[in-house]
Design a protein around this motif. Structure first.
Motif, PDB file in Angstrom:
ATOM      1  N   SER A  13       0.828  -1.191   0.000  1.00 47.04           N
ATOM      2  CA  SER A  13       0.000   0.000   0.000  1.00 47.04           C
ATOM      3  C   SER A  13       0.864   1.244   0.000  1.00 47.04           C
ATOM      4  CB  SER A  13      -0.890  -0.011   1.238  1.00 47.04           C
ATOM      5  OG  SER A  13      -1.590   1.189   1.341  1.00 47.04           O
ATOM      6  N   ASP A  19      -6.915   0.183   5.340  1.00 52.02           N
ATOM      7  CA  ASP A  19      -6.962  -0.697   4.183  1.00 52.02           C
ATOM      8  C   ASP A  19      -7.658  -1.973   4.612  1.00 52.02           C
ATOM      9  OD1 ASP A  19      -5.341   1.213   3.193  1.00 52.02           O
ATOM     10  OD2 ASP A  19      -3.654  -0.091   2.698  1.00 52.02           O
ATOM     11  N   LYS A  42      -6.342  -5.559   0.718  1.00 49.33           N
ATOM     12  CA  LYS A  42      -6.900  -4.607  -0.235  1.00 49.33           C
ATOM     13  C   LYS A  42      -8.257  -5.096  -0.697  1.00 49.33           C
ATOM     14  CE  LYS A  42      -2.651  -2.649  -1.812  1.00 49.33           C
ATOM     15  NZ  LYS A  42      -2.158  -1.763  -2.828  1.00 49.33           N
ATOM     16  N   LYS A  44     -11.522  -4.372  -3.806  1.00 53.20           N
ATOM     17  CA  LYS A  44     -11.966  -3.687  -5.011  1.00 53.20           C
ATOM     18  C   LYS A  44     -12.904  -2.563  -4.592  1.00 53.20           C
ATOM     19  CE  LYS A  44     -11.698  -6.687  -8.923  1.00 53.20           C
ATOM     20  NZ  LYS A  44     -12.417  -7.205 -10.072  1.00 53.20           N
ATOM     21  N   SER A  76       1.163   1.108 -10.998  1.00 51.33           N
ATOM     22  CA  SER A  76      -0.027   0.483 -11.583  1.00 51.33           C
ATOM     23  C   SER A  76      -1.179   1.474 -11.542  1.00 51.33           C
ATOM     24  CB  SER A  76      -0.419  -0.768 -10.795  1.00 51.33           C
ATOM     25  OG  SER A  76      -0.817  -0.406  -9.481  1.00 51.33           O
ATOM     26  N   SER A  78      -3.981   0.788 -10.150  1.00 49.50           N
ATOM     27  CA  SER A  78      -4.496   0.690  -8.775  1.00 49.50           C
ATOM     28  C   SER A  78      -3.732   1.596  -7.822  1.00 49.50           C
ATOM     29  CB  SER A  78      -4.430  -0.755  -8.276  1.00 49.50           C
ATOM     30  OG  SER A  78      -5.350  -1.557  -8.973  1.00 49.50           O
ATOM     31  N   VAL A  81      -4.864   5.172  -8.431  1.00 55.59           N
ATOM     32  CA  VAL A  81      -6.216   5.397  -7.900  1.00 55.59           C
ATOM     33  C   VAL A  81      -6.191   5.430  -6.377  1.00 55.59           C
ATOM     34  CG1 VAL A  81      -8.523   4.378  -7.700  1.00 55.59           C
ATOM     35  CG2 VAL A  81      -7.397   4.491  -9.924  1.00 55.59           C
ATOM     36  N   GLU A  82      -5.439   4.546  -5.749  1.00 55.87           N
ATOM     37  CA  GLU A  82      -5.356   4.521  -4.292  1.00 55.87           C
ATOM     38  C   GLU A  82      -4.797   5.844  -3.761  1.00 55.87           C
ATOM     39  OE1 GLU A  82      -3.677   1.734  -0.658  1.00 55.87           O
ATOM     40  OE2 GLU A  82      -3.003   1.324  -2.692  1.00 55.87           O
TER      41      GLU A  82
END
Length: 117
Positions: A13, A19, A42, A44, A76, A78, A81-82
């Motif tokens: 992370s 999380d 994690k 979705k 990535s 992800s 976005v995180e």
């Protein structure tokens, strides 16, 4: 606020916080956005974005990965976005809750479907 990295090559992370990984989350949308959380895991994100914005997001991540001028490109989509969600949540907490985290929701399941009204 300090800039957040876009993840690392180990798949960890990029930030700190609550999380969670949902176990058995693929069945009926994680039992309607509930599920059992595994600390440090994690999950979705069950959210929709318009197609044009999603395409811009993908182009941005790939563009940053290919740009030699970007010191810490996202590893990535992800990770990008995180980091973006974390920044938005921190800004909302700062602007609307005195910089404090909002308390846990009384009902862990979120209502799904179109908005009422």
């Amino acid at each position: 606020m300090s800039p957040k990295p876009f993840g690392d090559n180990s798949g960890g992370s990029s930030g700190t916080g609550a999380d969670g990984q949902t176990t058995g989350g693929s069945s009926i949308l994680g039992k309607l956005i509930g599920g059992q959380q595994v600390p440090g895991g994690k999950s979705k994100v069950p959210a929709y974005v318009n197609n044009e914005l999603l395409d811009r997001l993908r182009n941005t991540v790939v563009g940053m990965q290919r740009d030699p001028g970007v010191l810490l490109p996202p590893v990535s989509l992800s990770a990008f976005v995180e980091a973006a969600i974390e920044l938005a949540v921190e800004e909302a907490e700062e602007q609307h809750n005195g910089g404090r985290r909002y308390p846990p929701r009384p009902n862990a399941k979120l209502k799904t479907g179109p908005p009422i009204g």
